[in-house]
Write a protein that holds these residues in place. Structure first.
Motif, PDB file in Angstrom:
ATOM      1  N   ASP A  94       0.845  -1.194   0.000  1.00 56.38           N
ATOM      2  CA  ASP A  94       0.000   0.000   0.000  1.00 56.38           C
ATOM      3  C   ASP A  94       0.885   1.250   0.000  1.00 56.38           C
ATOM      4  O   ASP A  94       1.943   1.285   0.644  1.00 56.38           O
ATOM      5  CB  ASP A  94      -0.900  -0.032   1.232  1.00 56.38           C
ATOM      6  CG  ASP A  94      -1.886   1.112   1.273  1.00 56.38           C
ATOM      7  OD1 ASP A  94      -2.239   1.635   0.188  1.00 56.38           O
ATOM      8  OD2 ASP A  94      -2.321   1.483   2.380  1.00 56.38           O
ATOM      9  N   LYS A  96       0.436   4.020   1.448  1.00 51.57           N
ATOM     10  CA  LYS A  96       0.534   4.592   2.795  1.00 51.57           C
ATOM     11  C   LYS A  96       1.689   3.951   3.562  1.00 51.57           C
ATOM     12  O   LYS A  96       2.457   4.643   4.235  1.00 51.57           O
ATOM     13  CB  LYS A  96      -0.784   4.385   3.548  1.00 51.57           C
ATOM     14  CG  LYS A  96      -0.790   4.943   4.941  1.00 51.57           C
ATOM     15  CD  LYS A  96      -2.106   4.685   5.637  1.00 51.57           C
ATOM     16  CE  LYS A  96      -2.022   5.160   7.074  1.00 51.57           C
ATOM     17  NZ  LYS A  96      -3.205   4.794   7.829  1.00 51.57           N
ATOM     18  N   ARG A  99       4.997   5.297   2.243  1.00 47.03           N
ATOM     19  CA  ARG A  99       5.254   6.663   2.719  1.00 47.03           C
ATOM     20  C   ARG A  99       5.746   6.647   4.169  1.00 47.03           C
ATOM     21  O   ARG A  99       6.635   7.405   4.548  1.00 47.03           O
ATOM     22  CB  ARG A  99       3.997   7.511   2.598  1.00 47.03           C
ATOM     23  CG  ARG A  99       3.584   7.738   1.162  1.00 47.03           C
ATOM     24  CD  ARG A  99       3.345   9.220   0.926  1.00 47.03           C
ATOM     25  NE  ARG A  99       2.948   9.404  -0.450  1.00 47.03           N
ATOM     26  CZ  ARG A  99       3.784   9.816  -1.390  1.00 47.03           C
ATOM     27  NH1 ARG A  99       5.019  10.089  -1.107  1.00 47.03           N
ATOM     28  NH2 ARG A  99       3.375   9.974  -2.640  1.00 47.03           N
ATOM     29  N   GLU A 100       5.150   5.774   5.009  1.00 44.51           N
ATOM     30  CA  GLU A 100       5.582   5.665   6.406  1.00 44.51           C
ATOM     31  C   GLU A 100       7.026   5.169   6.491  1.00 44.51           C
ATOM     32  O   GLU A 100       7.794   5.639   7.335  1.00 44.51           O
ATOM     33  CB  GLU A 100       4.641   4.737   7.176  1.00 44.51           C
ATOM     34  CG  GLU A 100       3.268   5.338   7.412  1.00 44.51           C
ATOM     35  CD  GLU A 100       2.301   4.373   8.074  1.00 44.51           C
ATOM     36  OE1 GLU A 100       2.715   3.279   8.505  1.00 44.51           O
ATOM     37  OE2 GLU A 100       1.117   4.732   8.190  1.00 44.51           O
TER      38      GLU A 100
END
Length: 108
Positions: A94, A96, A99-100
């Motif tokens: 994913d 997200k 990005r984390e």
């Protein structure tokens, strides 16, 4: 080149444009390769240099993608090449999560 065929082999294998094609080192010997047509041998030569996608093979061999699909189907059935299919989008991480990870690396 394709003998009037529009689909790759009797198994109806479908090659994606980004499918990676490489020469199978455990495949048939040089004598079997000598029996192939010139287009088949040209594709093998391109794959021998480096693993390539179907789209790259079509461009480098100056052949239509449909023709390359049929020829690769022949080479796959005879054991001359192996094909790595692209990862389906559902199996990719994913955005997200990525990005984390990036943010965590920047924090170091």
């Amino acid at each position: 080149m394709t003998g009037g065929r529009t689909r790759p082999g009797p198994s109806n294998v479908r090659f994606d444009l980004i499918a990676l094609v490489a020469v199978d080192d455990s495949g048939p010997d040089d004598a079997a390769e000598a029996l192939l047509g010139p287009e088949h041998r040209a594709l093998l030569a391109l794959c021998r240099a480096e693993t390539q996608s179907l789209a790259e093979l079509a461009a480098d061999a100056d052949l239509p993608v449909g023709v390359v699909r049929v020829l690769l189907g022949d080479l796959l059935e005879s054991g001359h090449v192996r094909v790595s299919r692209p990862v389906p989008p559902a199996q990719l991480p994913d955005e997200k999560i990525l990005r984390e990870v990036i943010d965590g690396l920047r924090a170091l």
